[in-house]
Design a protein around this motif. Structure first.
Motif, mmCIF file in Angstrom:
data_model
loop_
_atom_site.group_PDB
_atom_site.id
_atom_site.type_symbol
_atom_site.label_atom_id
_atom_site.label_comp_id
_atom_site.label_asym_id
_atom_site.label_seq_id
_atom_site.Cartn_x
_atom_site.Cartn_y
_atom_site.Cartn_z
ATOM 1 N N SER A 13 6.006 -5.432 22.938
ATOM 2 C CA SER A 13 6.449 -4.537 21.810
ATOM 3 C C SER A 13 7.322 -3.297 22.180
ATOM 4 C CB SER A 13 5.259 -4.081 20.902
ATOM 5 O OG SER A 13 4.249 -3.680 22.007
ATOM 6 N N THR A 33 10.408 -3.449 23.169
ATOM 7 C CA THR A 33 12.095 -2.851 22.511
ATOM 8 C C THR A 33 12.143 -3.300 21.220
ATOM 9 O OG1 THR A 33 14.137 -4.096 22.974
ATOM 10 C CG2 THR A 33 12.344 -5.625 23.404
ATOM 11 N N ASN A 34 12.791 -2.576 20.460
ATOM 12 C CA ASN A 34 13.097 -2.736 19.031
ATOM 13 C C ASN A 34 13.839 -4.078 18.924
ATOM 14 O OD1 ASN A 34 11.518 -0.268 17.795
ATOM 15 N ND2 ASN A 34 13.424 0.809 18.305
ATOM 16 N N GLY A 58 8.449 -5.073 18.366
ATOM 17 C CA GLY A 58 8.714 -3.929 18.565
ATOM 18 C C GLY A 58 8.990 -3.077 17.394
ATOM 19 N N LYS A 59 9.642 -4.164 16.283
ATOM 20 C CA LYS A 59 9.784 -2.996 14.497
ATOM 21 C C LYS A 59 8.734 -3.072 14.472
ATOM 22 C CE LYS A 59 14.435 -6.159 14.943
ATOM 23 N NZ LYS A 59 15.251 -7.219 14.156
ATOM 24 N N LYS A 66 5.899 -2.727 15.431
ATOM 25 C CA LYS A 66 5.321 -0.680 15.922
ATOM 26 C C LYS A 66 5.817 0.519 15.165
ATOM 27 C CE LYS A 66 3.871 -0.034 20.187
ATOM 28 N NZ LYS A 66 3.703 -0.207 21.571
ATOM 29 N N SER A 67 7.339 0.022 15.598
ATOM 30 C CA SER A 67 8.237 1.657 15.340
ATOM 31 C C SER A 67 8.318 1.826 13.187
ATOM 32 C CB SER A 67 9.605 1.406 15.539
ATOM 33 O OG SER A 67 9.794 0.004 14.774
ATOM 34 N N LYS A 68 7.386 0.300 13.476
ATOM 35 C CA LYS A 68 7.684 0.811 11.612
ATOM 36 C C LYS A 68 6.172 1.407 11.107
ATOM 37 C CE LYS A 68 5.836 -2.941 8.454
ATOM 38 N NZ LYS A 68 4.676 -2.425 7.596
ATOM 39 N N ALA A 108 7.580 2.770 21.820
ATOM 40 C CA ALA A 108 8.091 1.529 21.643
ATOM 41 C C ALA A 108 7.098 1.136 23.297
ATOM 42 C CB ALA A 108 9.271 1.058 22.000
#
Length: 128
Positions: free
Chosen positions: A70, A72-73, A78-79, A81-83, A88
């Protein structure tokens, strides 16, 4: 609840993660606890569970955080997580349960919360 097991011979990523990252229990402060490990699924994610052999508190981390998937986006994890508004390259630990012997209200308020791993490691130092 999940079935916890003691350290076994051979490589176990859950056990290695617990031993390398938690040399003392962030809840009770016990030095070199024997971590019991397990896992569970929450939605699409697998979570590693760590139970302190001294205070019986249970911590969890997503497999994606523990393995670095996770970070990196560019990855699905990772996406996700960033949501959720998380950084990150920060590992987040969820305090699933606080052991029954723990009475400190500052520690009890951590139950069912997810916080950065480094913040949890340093939390005990701030309340002593």
């Amino acid at each position: 609840m999940s079935r916890f097991v003691r350290k076994t011979k051979g490589y176990d990523i859950k056990q290695v993660f617990a031993d390398e990252n938690f040399s003392s229990c962030p809840i009770c402060g016990t030095g070199t606890p024997e971590w019991l490990t397990s896992y569970k699924y929450r939605g699409l994610l697998k979570y590693y569970l760590f139970k302190c052999s001294h205070c019986a508190s249970v911590l969890s981390i997503s497999e994606a955080d523990a393995t670095g998937w996770s970070y990196t986006n560019a990855s699905v994890y990772g996406k996700m997580k960033s949501k959720d508004g998380k950084e990150a390259r920060t590992n987040y630990i969820r305090v699933e349960e606080i052991g029954l012997d723990i009475r400190d209200p500052l520690l009890l308020r951590l139950e069912k919360r997810e916080i950065p791993m480094e913040e949890l490691k340093n939390y005990r130092k701030t309340i002593e």
